[in-house]
Design an enzyme around this catalytic site. Structure first.
Site, short mmCIF file in Angstrom:
data_model
loop_
_atom_site.label_atom_id
_atom_site.label_comp_id
_atom_site.label_asym_id
_atom_site.label_seq_id
_atom_site.Cartn_x
_atom_site.Cartn_y
_atom_site.Cartn_z
N GLY A 3 -4.61 -5.16 6.18
CA GLY A 3 -3.96 -6.11 5.29
C GLY A 3 -4.54 -7.50 5.35
NE ARG A 4 -5.63 -8.47 11.64
CZ ARG A 4 -5.09 -7.29 11.95
NH1 ARG A 4 -4.10 -6.81 11.22
NH2 ARG A 4 -5.54 -6.59 12.98
CD GLU B 97 9.73 -7.88 5.39
OE1 GLU B 97 9.86 -8.25 6.57
OE2 GLU B 97 9.14 -6.82 5.07
CG HIS C 148 -1.88 -41.14 8.75
ND1 HIS C 148 -1.84 -42.50 8.97
CD2 HIS C 148 -2.97 -40.93 7.97
CE1 HIS C 148 -2.84 -43.08 8.34
NE2 HIS C 148 -3.55 -42.14 7.73
CD GLU D 80 -1.00 -8.87 11.45
OE1 GLU D 80 0.18 -9.27 11.25
OE2 GLU D 80 -1.68 -8.34 10.55
CE LYS E 225 -3.68 0.21 2.70
NZ LYS E 225 -4.56 0.43 3.88
CE LYS F 114 7.08 -3.83 9.29
NZ LYS F 114 5.65 -3.57 8.98
#
Length: 556
Positions: A278-279, A216, A395, A364, A210, A519
């Protein structure tokens, strides 16, 4: 400005009543089902196209009444209305929370801070759909004139987890000859693996940030830009670099100046708003890669699924409101029965990234230690969400859920139809698959007694090891098939579950300050990792020692 009150739920009458109930609670699902033949009908609900069975939860009529009393005492309905009308319920950032506006129909009206946000959303959707169609019909090609076949989405957090989960879930609906790759990790191996077999002439790169400052994402974007230009020069040494970037790059961002400085045409930048976290953004411009690969019609169905669940959440009475009930049950397990984690177990390989997506959405959002008014919480918040597709998990970690000492509520998700109707001889593989789905919730609910084990002729010495206590709570979520609409409904279901829990706990589910410190420190430590001893000397002994180890062992 927040217009609803934040309360300490532990001071409420309903909380105290729930605490008292928990103290004398002795669940017995076997007995409950035997005594009430209508239990399944009573505790099963339809929400949009999803059928949700809550009957194998540790719940009875009194508990539903107490939990919905709690919801009313924290004014869940008032908080819900405040969110839906655009009040600034994200108090620490003074923002509205309007992911639900991303899927409102075009003829809806919602004015927030004097702006009709619905028209803004549909204007941006129209731009995204036009761009997607230009790629899909060949009107927009690569710099050498070849058709675009692969979209590489570069993002992190919500700009990656959502799109990659949806892409994997809806793969059967991708247009023939088109696919997508997703790069998120700053580990250089991520980009290297994703780019290894790609043809730069047929690749479109979407940079999703944004602010166009995410470390990153921008680092990976520069790496991919370098790969693209180097690879294209091998095809045509005279390729125009600026035109190559403009032909092969687009952005999901509102920082148009930074987008243009990178070399991307601002006309190929698609934005979203500060009221979209964001999420919660996969149904915004963050889903541009999906609109390209699946087509605008599929994306419209995706949005319609979200909206259908929003309408259920908005209008269903609390006692029949599926996301509200599921959120309240999560509070019951977390705060009164001592559960700390929550398993999500999709019986669909296409949903193999769904638990990871939910980890960000839920953890979050609700991993907070202070209430929205800044006061510290005095009770547990948040759950550790985790899971893998069935039958793989059977399993692996199902042993812990069945016979371990921890209470682990689990959501099982399955679909009546499959896109791969294979047979193994006379056996229908999907029927075998769903047999496991039905069996696991039954086994977790009802277990196996010592007398039942003995009746099988089991050696007495190992009878205790083969006893299953049962009373392990599960929710079963089913639908006709996994398609774009159903997936939108499923995502929105968990969005509203998360909201419900956050309201009860009195926290701000829409900020995420907890991701900032690491960060910030990473930026400060970058010179040290590069060998700057003056910065290394300022660190604690552990950090300094680890950096020195790295510098000593790194290959020159």
């Amino acid at each position: 400005m927040l217009i609803v009150n934040i309360v300490d739920p532990t001071k409420l009458e309903a909380w105290q009543a729930l605490k008292q109930k928990a103290a004398q609670f002795t669940p017995n699902l076997r007995e409950w089902f035997e005594q009430d033949p209508q239990r399944y009908q009573k505790f099963s609900f339809d929400a949009a196209d999803l059928h949700v069975d809550l009957s194998k939860n540790l719940v009875d009529d009194e508990l539903v009444e107490l939990l919905t009393d709690l919801a009313r005492q924290v004014d869940l309905e008032g908080h819900r209305e405040a969110m839906l009308r655009g009040e600034h319920i994200n108090v620490t950032e003074d923002r509205a929370v309007l992911h639900t506006a991303l899927r409102l129909p075009a003829d809806a009206q919602l004015r927030v801070d004097g702006q009709n946000v619905v028209s803004d959303v549909h204007e941006e959707l129209a731009r995204i759909y036009a761009f997607a169609n230009q790629i899909r019909n060949g009107e927009r090609k690569g710099v050498t004139g070849k058709l675009i076949k692969t979209v590489v989405n570069i993002g992190i957090g919500g700009s990656d987890l959502g799109p990659v989960m949806v892409y994997e879930a809806l793969k059967p609906y991708a247009s023939k000859g088109m696919d997508a790759r997703y790069i998120s990790n700053i580990d250089p191996q991520d980009a290297a693996e994703k780019l290894a077999d790609l043809n730069p002439e047929t690749t479109l790169v979407l940079v999703a940030s944004k602010t166009f400052t995410t470390l990153e994402t921008l680092t990976n974007a520069r790496v991919v830009r370098g790969w693209l230009l180097d690879s294209l020069r091998k095809v045509d040494p005279e390729v125009d670099e600026a035109q190559a970037v403009r032909s092969h790059f687009a952005a999901v961002s509102t920082a148009l100046d930074k987008v243009e400085a990178f070399g991307i045409d601002p006309q190929n930048a698609f934005g979203f708003w500060d009221w979209v976290g964001g999420r919660y953004s996969v149904d915004s411009a963050v889903g541009t890669s999906l609109a390209i690969v699946f087509g605008p019609d599929v994306f419209r169905e995706f949005l319609a699924g979200f909206h259908a669940m929003d309408e259920h959440f908005k209008s269903a009475p609390l006692e029949q409101n599926v996301p509200v009930l599921m959120g309240l049950l999560n509070v019951w397990y977390t705060n009164f029965l001592g559960a700390h984690s929550h398993a999500v177990l999709p019986y669909s390989q296409y949903l193999h990234r769904f638990p990871a997506y939910l980890q960000q959405l839920t953890m979050e959002s609700n991993g907070k230690g202070v209430r929205a008014d800044g006061s510290p919480v005095t009770y547990d918040t948040g759950e550790v969400f985790w899971g893998e597709p069935g039958t793989n998990g059977q399993h692996a970690f199902f042993q812990l859920i069945h016979q371990g000492t921890r209470l682990i509520p689990a959501d099982f998700i399955a679909f009546a139809n499959t896109k791969a109707p294979y047979r193994d001889g006379d056996a229908d593989m999907h029927e075998l698959f769903l047999s496991n789905f039905f069996a696991q919730t039954r086994a977790l609910a009802f277990g196996k007694t010592a007398s039942e084990v003995r009746a099988e002729g089991t050696d007495e010495a190992i009878v205790p090891a083969r006893v299953f206590a049962g009373n392990r709570p599960t929710t079963s979520i089913m639908a006709r098939r996994l398609d774009a609409r159903t997936l939108g409904e499923l995502i929105a279901l968990y969005e509203h579950i998360t909201f419900t829990q956050g309201v009860v706990w009195g926290i701000d589910s829409f900020d995420q300050w907890g991701v900032e410190l690491g960060k910030q420190l990473a930026k400060e430590l970058t010179p040290a990792v590069g060998g700057d001893e003056s910065v290394i000397d300022q660190q604690d002994s552990s950090t300094a020692g680890l950096i020195h180890y790295y510098l000593e062992k790194r290959d020159n």
